[in-house]
Design an enzyme around this catalytic site. Structure first.
Site, PDB file in Angstrom:
ATOM      1  N   ASP A  38     -57.411  20.114  17.549  1.00  0.00           N
ATOM      2  CA  ASP A  38     -56.984  19.626  16.102  1.00  0.00           C
ATOM      3  C   ASP A  38     -55.806  19.665  15.481  1.00  0.00           C
ATOM      4  OD1 ASP A  38     -57.263  22.301  16.252  1.00  0.00           O
ATOM      5  OD2 ASP A  38     -58.546  22.859  14.410  1.00  0.00           O
ATOM      6  N   HIS A 242     -35.537   9.016  34.694  1.00  0.00           N
ATOM      7  CA  HIS A 242     -36.188   9.518  33.471  1.00  0.00           C
ATOM      8  C   HIS A 242     -36.672  10.834  33.754  1.00  0.00           C
ATOM      9  CE1 HIS A 242     -37.028   5.185  32.402  1.00  0.00           C
ATOM     10  NE2 HIS A 242     -35.740   5.530  31.782  1.00  0.00           N
ATOM     11  N   ASP A 259     -28.740  13.331  29.392  1.00  0.00           N
ATOM     12  CA  ASP A 259     -28.914  12.022  28.485  1.00  0.00           C
ATOM     13  C   ASP A 259     -29.729  12.397  27.393  1.00  0.00           C
ATOM     14  OD1 ASP A 259     -29.841   9.545  27.570  1.00  0.00           O
ATOM     15  OD2 ASP A 259     -30.003   8.720  29.447  1.00  0.00           O
ATOM     16  N   ASP A 270     -28.169   7.690  21.618  1.00  0.00           N
ATOM     17  CA  ASP A 270     -28.513   7.771  22.963  1.00  0.00           C
ATOM     18  C   ASP A 270     -27.232   7.753  23.679  1.00  0.00           C
ATOM     19  OD1 ASP A 270     -29.318   7.451  25.470  1.00  0.00           O
ATOM     20  OD2 ASP A 270     -30.242   5.501  25.048  1.00  0.00           O
ATOM     21  N   HIS A 349     -29.849  -0.272  37.625  1.00  0.00           N
ATOM     22  CA  HIS A 349     -30.194  -0.498  36.141  1.00  0.00           C
ATOM     23  C   HIS A 349     -29.191  -1.351  35.532  1.00  0.00           C
ATOM     24  CE1 HIS A 349     -27.287   2.388  34.585  1.00  0.00           C
ATOM     25  NE2 HIS A 349     -27.773   3.373  35.405  1.00  0.00           N
ATOM     26  N   HIS A 353     -28.738  -1.356  26.381  1.00  0.00           N
ATOM     27  CA  HIS A 353     -30.049  -1.943  25.709  1.00  0.00           C
ATOM     28  C   HIS A 353     -29.507  -1.763  24.154  1.00  0.00           C
ATOM     29  CE1 HIS A 353     -30.806   2.275  24.788  1.00  0.00           C
ATOM     30  NE2 HIS A 353     -30.743   2.663  26.007  1.00  0.00           N
ATOM     31  N   HIS A 360     -34.946   2.149  22.686  1.00  0.00           N
ATOM     32  CA  HIS A 360     -34.827   0.900  23.166  1.00  0.00           C
ATOM     33  C   HIS A 360     -35.303  -0.235  22.018  1.00  0.00           C
ATOM     34  CE1 HIS A 360     -34.912   3.395  26.758  1.00  0.00           C
ATOM     35  NE2 HIS A 360     -34.164   2.322  27.384  1.00  0.00           N
ATOM     36  N   GLU A 383     -23.905   2.157  29.606  1.00  0.00           N
ATOM     37  CA  GLU A 383     -24.357   3.002  30.265  1.00  0.00           C
ATOM     38  C   GLU A 383     -24.482   2.806  31.760  1.00  0.00           C
ATOM     39  OE1 GLU A 383     -28.404   4.429  30.079  1.00  0.00           O
ATOM     40  OE2 GLU A 383     -28.656   2.908  28.514  1.00  0.00           O
ATOM     41  N   TYR A 387     -25.587   6.266  41.693  1.00  0.00           N
ATOM     42  CA  TYR A 387     -26.594   7.209  42.187  1.00  0.00           C
ATOM     43  C   TYR A 387     -26.434   7.053  43.824  1.00  0.00           C
ATOM     44  CZ  TYR A 387     -27.650   6.220  37.468  1.00  0.00           C
ATOM     45  OH  TYR A 387     -27.492   6.068  35.989  1.00  0.00           O
ATOM     46  N   ARG A 405     -23.753   9.049  35.302  1.00  0.00           N
ATOM     47  CA  ARG A 405     -23.890   8.224  34.425  1.00  0.00           C
ATOM     48  C   ARG A 405     -23.301   8.231  33.216  1.00  0.00           C
ATOM     49  NH1 ARG A 405     -28.999   7.904  34.485  1.00  0.00           N
ATOM     50  NH2 ARG A 405     -29.796   9.034  32.678  1.00  0.00           N
ATOM     51  N   GLU A 407     -22.670   7.295  28.885  1.00  0.00           N
ATOM     52  CA  GLU A 407     -23.262   6.202  28.021  1.00  0.00           C
ATOM     53  C   GLU A 407     -22.613   6.652  26.461  1.00  0.00           C
ATOM     54  OE1 GLU A 407     -27.735   5.044  26.435  1.00  0.00           O
ATOM     55  OE2 GLU A 407     -27.234   6.938  27.400  1.00  0.00           O
TER      56      GLU A 407
END
Length: 446
Positions: A38, A242, A259, A270, A349, A353, A360, A383, A387, A405, A407
């Site tokens: 609840d 992710h 990130d 972001d 990637h 975006h 996104h 970004e 890797y 990375r 970004e």
């Protein structure tokens, strides 16, 4: 620093002007989401509904009825209830909601079954996105079935349903000056969080300690929620796009990739930064980092009015491919490696975006099969990353397990790209200086 009632009104009018003749649009508010038994997750308003109303309560419905003489914008929402407000907080109620949101009229949500069918009668088109609110989908289909049955005796048909997304999301793609100011503030707060995490980082801590530093900076500046689950990945965890367990120990000699960005008054940031746990890049880490940074700068240069969406990505691919070849990770001509997609082994990637109310954000990347042309008001991330798998025996041992990375959030203005997140250090010199000195601005120390 808020979106004004006048701007919300302009948004609704712009959508009404774009709607086909004799159409009606229906936009529901978000539902409360059950967390456990609840208890509920903190309420976050649906972005489309928020964009058009600024109203921040669940159990609500916006109706835009083009050409309606009694008023084109109507809201259904919860009534005032002293007992429930004692437990859950105040509600505006229909009368105050209509006034504060600048709407023509408002009704209790309990009256929707009595009023909405009448608004749908004699309409040719209902603009409503099916599939996101199943209960409302069924009710709306029931209304139209009843109208269709009654109209059938006259040879008429009920309205057809078409998605509202193409019209509304194309409008949301172009940010106003007020929206960009809010996004800049979100990026400024997030940059302070990244600086704080860099300054506090040291071997022996855990990834979640840096996540706590981020959350402290966000909340202290009035941004109560991250815009998405923060990624704090050290060592090989940085290779997971992710990753969000954030529970590994920070080891001397490893890199950590963060990130993370806050949401400020409905708008997301972001930002990604990668830095050494011990404050000093190794030679191999430095070499890979410089390639990623150069690719990001090349991509940002391509964000200009008249260029198309894919040009920044192509620029990043070329720089990264050249760099991977220089490191000996790829062999062959640069053009051939790009054409074959060989670089995707290390850069899998795209470069960015859309960014806005959603991380996104909405908006098509292609129009009629062609990459969309970039225009002022568009806001996006940039970004690129490299890797290198920890168990890839085809690459030199010194390079294995490196994930980097970088970004930034970029708004396109008439003068060119504006980097909203520039306050987050990203050159090797700036990162190492901050980590060595541990110096933070007063804002980041709050």
């Amino acid at each position: 620093m808020n979106i004004t009632r006048a701007e919300y009104s302009r948004r609704r009018q712009r959508l009404l002007d774009a709607m086909p003749a004799n159409s009606i649009a229906i936009v529901p508010a978000a539902r409360e989401q059950l967390r456990s038994r609840d208890t509920y997750f903190p309420f976050r308003q649906d972005s489309d509904f928020s964009y058009l109303t600024g109203f921040n309560e669940p159990e609500a419905l916006l109706v835009l009825a083009a050409g309606r003489s009694q008023g084109e914008s109507l809201l259904f929402c919860r009534e005032r209830d002293e007992e429930k407000e004692l437990w859950d907080g105040p509600r505006l109620g229909p009368e105050r909601a209509a006034e504060e949101c600048g709407l023509c009229d408002a009704f209790p949500i309990g009256d929707v079954d009595d009023i909405l069918p009448g608004l749908l009668e004699d309409r040719d088109l209902v603009l409503y996105t099916m599939g996101r609110f199943p209960q409302l989908d069924r009710r709306l289909q029931g209304y139209l079935a009843t109208i269709d049955a009654a109209a059938g005796s006259r040879g008429d048909r009920a309205a057809e349903i078409a998605s509202l997304d193409p019209l509304l999301h194309d409008q949301r793609l172009f940010k106003s000056a007020a929206e960009i100011r809010l996004m800049a503030r979100a990026a400024e707060i997030s940059a302070a969080g990244h600086r704080r995490a860099m300054a506090r980082c040291k071997p022996g801590l855990f990834e979640y300690h840096l996540e706590a530093e981020l959350n402290h900076a966000f909340t202290a500046a009035g941004a109560r929620e991250p815009a998405y689950s923060s990624i704090v990945g050290s060592g090989r965890n940085a290779l997971v796009m992710h990753y969000c367990d954030n529970n590994a120990a920070l080891k001397n000699g490893d890199l950590v990739l963060i990130d993370a960005g806050c949401e400020f008054r409905g708008y997301a940031s972001d930002i990604t930064r990668t830095f050494p746990v011990n404050g000093r890049f190794s030679g191999a880490q430095r070499a890979v980092y410089e390639i990623v940074l150069a690719s990001q700068l090349a991509a940002i240069e391509q964000i200009a009015p008249g260029n198309h969406w894919d040009q920044p990505h192509r620029a990043s691919v070329r720089v990264i491919t050249e760099g991977l070849k220089d490191l000996g990770l790829l062999r062959g001509s640069v053009d051939g490696l790009i054409e074959s997609g060989a670089y995707r082994r290390f850069y899998m990637h795209r470069v960015g975006h859309w960014l806005g109310m959603d991380v996104h954000d909405v908006g098509d990347y292609k129009v009629y099969g062609q990459w969309r042309q970039l225009e002022p008001g568009m806001t996006m991330t940039v970004e690129p990353g490299i890797y290198i798998a920890a168990d890839d025996e085809q690459v030199p041992a010194r390079l294995r397990g490196i994930g980097i990375r970088i970004e930034d959030d970029v708004a396109l203005t008439r003068q060119g790209p504006e980097i909203l997140s520039a306050a987050a250090p990203k050159t090797i010199a700036d990162i190492e200086h901050l980590m060595a000195s541990g110096e933070l601005t007063q804002e980041a120390l709050l």
